[in-house]
Design an enzyme around this catalytic site. Structure first.
Site, PDB file in Angstrom:
ATOM      1  N   ASN A   7       0.722  -1.261  -0.053  1.00 33.37           N
ATOM      2  CA  ASN A   7      -0.238  -0.131   0.493  1.00 33.37           C
ATOM      3  C   ASN A   7       0.555   0.867   0.228  1.00 33.37           C
ATOM      4  O   ASN A   7       1.080   1.596   0.776  1.00 33.37           O
ATOM      5  CB  ASN A   7      -0.883  -0.046   1.182  1.00 33.37           C
ATOM      6  N   GLY A 210     -12.949   5.425  10.286  1.00 34.49           N
ATOM      7  CA  GLY A 210     -11.624   5.548  10.799  1.00 34.49           C
ATOM      8  C   GLY A 210     -11.237   7.179  11.066  1.00 34.49           C
ATOM      9  O   GLY A 210     -12.030   8.076  10.811  1.00 34.49           O
ATOM     10  N   ARG A 241     -11.929  15.844   7.650  1.00 30.48           N
ATOM     11  CA  ARG A 241     -12.306  16.770   6.528  1.00 30.48           C
ATOM     12  C   ARG A 241     -13.496  17.621   6.760  1.00 30.48           C
ATOM     13  O   ARG A 241     -14.405  16.543   8.192  1.00 30.48           O
ATOM     14  CB  ARG A 241     -12.536  15.180   5.587  1.00 30.48           C
ATOM     15  N   ASP A 283      -7.781  13.228  15.964  1.00 32.22           N
ATOM     16  CA  ASP A 283      -8.522  11.489  16.971  1.00 32.22           C
ATOM     17  C   ASP A 283      -9.648  11.546  17.641  1.00 32.22           C
ATOM     18  O   ASP A 283      -9.654  12.157  18.637  1.00 32.22           O
ATOM     19  CB  ASP A 283      -7.136  11.354  17.313  1.00 32.22           C
ATOM     20  N   MET A 284     -10.560  10.549  17.802  1.00 29.19           N
ATOM     21  CA  MET A 284     -11.584  10.072  18.469  1.00 29.19           C
ATOM     22  C   MET A 284     -11.197  10.113  20.391  1.00 29.19           C
ATOM     23  O   MET A 284     -12.035  10.191  20.406  1.00 29.19           O
ATOM     24  CB  MET A 284     -12.572   9.080  17.365  1.00 29.19           C
TER      25      MET A 284
END
Ligand code: ADP
Length: 400
Positions: A7, A210, A241, A283-284
């Protein structure tokens, strides 16, 4: 057969080596900061100690060479020779309308991906860099491309067209393509297996949440709608975003603040979402911690995130005229007990009976978080995009 999955990003590269005979991951790792004199390579071989190395890695070809060196390293390696790698699978973000499944790479595929750079300027060039790096280091090994967009090619035109003059579609290919397709497909298939029912009978809402986040309506095993659009900006509120926004806000804000196109893009993609509203983090985990400590901005960010996700779940239940299973996956979906709880305790109208205790049990495995009597199943399924790429690569190369 052994398959290496790559990736490649513009300055990073992740890899996993699979033994397809027993679905085993022999090694995985990543190279970060490619292009710098202090690039980092982390190699995690199965049952052996992890290696972390900092060195100059100026381009992807060197990064791949170093990864291959690690795979055959006398101490930390998992292969005797590079020749044991039978095929390489690559993640490609954008396959446009040309690819509705994975393909073996040849010159025409390469040409098409080059043509599609316009639609994914940040991502597709990286996949081509990854390919070229593999071809330089392993010239005789077949390569397969798996596309994030491929699974969504089954969407009907009524779902993928934007209501703007059609010249933008015919001339510039402006339409919904979606993303995270490999993950949504994996989730769909695993859901059917978990429930022991044929996928053809199921209406599934897959929530891949995510850093980037998208929801997909999977009807009878096919993607019929998805929240990301021509680019991964549309849909849910994400880490950085904006997700859905009145398009007029963009031109208005550009005028008021004198923003260039690139500044507007950066504002919407990198400085919005959880980060913009919480003023703390994208970041959650950090947003949730601040919220629990009483921070009002974090609370608002969390509430907006949850509200928008619930709206999409409602919309996709309507789009499919029903829903049998709602499934959570990716960083937030797999790990955040509070996000799942906040979303699911307000879906009673759909027939969801949420089980708070099941929701709290462990992580890293497939599980049901609805009650046995719930009309709609709610599941957590850890995604595995790398495995899907390895499987497609194996199948295509075996058939050759
Ligand atoms: P990417 O989109 O970059 O692949 P991931 O799927 O790995 O992202 O998700 C990363 C995000 O998952 C992190 O930014 C973080 O917000 C979230 N996350 C990870 N663990 C937890 C957790 N325990 N609780 C809440 N959120 C989490």
């Amino acid at each position: 057969m052994k398959v290496l999955v790559i990736n490649a990003g513009s300055s990073s590269l992740k890899y996993q080596l699979f033994n397809m005979a027993n679905n085993d991951v022999l090694a995985k790792g990543r190279v970060e900061r490619i292009g710098m004199d202090s690039a980092i390579l982390v190699h995690e071989p199965k049952d052996k100690e992890e290696i972390k190395e900092v060195s100059e890695i100026l381009e992807h070809t060197t990064a791949i060479r170093k990864v291959l060196d690690k795979l055959v390293d006398k101490q930390q390696g998992v292969l005797v020779s590079i020749d044991e790698i039978d095929a390489v699978g690559h993640r490609v973000v954008h396959g446009g309308e040309a690819f509705s499944g994975s393909v073996i790479v040849d010159d025409s595929v390469k040409k098409e991906i080059t043509r599609l750079i316009d639609l994914a300027p940040l991502h597709n060039p990286a996949a081509l860099l990854g390919l070229s790096a593999v071809q330089t280091n392993m010239p005789n090994v077949p390569n397969v491309f798996t596309f994030d967009t491929a699974f969504h090619q089954t969407m009907p035109k009524s779902a993928y067209m934007y209501a703007i003059p059609t010249i933008f579609y015919t001339k510039h290919k402006v339409r919904r393509y979606g993303a995270h397709g490999t993950s949504h497909l994996y989730v769909g298939e695993r859901t059917a297996e978990f429930l022991g029912r044929p996928i053809e009978e199921l209406k599934i809402i897959s929530c891949h949440i995510g850093n980037g986040a998208s929801v997909t309506a999977i009807d009878g095993g096919k993607s019929v709608d998805t929240s990301m659009g021509m680019t991964p900006l549309e849909g849910l509120m994400m880490g950085t975003r904006s997700g859905d926004i009145d398009p007029a806000v963009v031109t208005y804000a550009m005028g008021k603040e004198d923003l260039t196109v690139s500044e507007a893009n950066s504002m919407l993609n990198k400085h919005s979402g959880l980060l913009a509203i919480s003023k703390i983090s994208s970041d959650m985990r950090e947003v949730t911690e601040a919220m629990e400590a009483g921070d009002q901005n974090a609370q608002l960010a969390f509430d907006m995130y949850i509200y928008r996700l619930r709206k999409y779940i409602g919309a996709y239940a309507a789009a499919m005229d029903g829903v049998d299973a709602i499934v959570f996956t990716a960083g937030v979906g797999e790990n955040s007990v509070v996000v799942r709880e906040a979303v699911c305790t307000k879906l009673n109208f759909l027939g969801v009976e949420f089980d708070s205790e099941r929701n709290k049990t462990g992580r890293g495995f497939d599980k049901r978080i609805s009650k046995d009597t719930s009309k709609v199943e709610v599941l957590v399924i850890p995604t595995n995009e790398e495995w899907m790429i390895a499987r497609d690569t194996f199948e295509l190369v075996s058939k050759k």
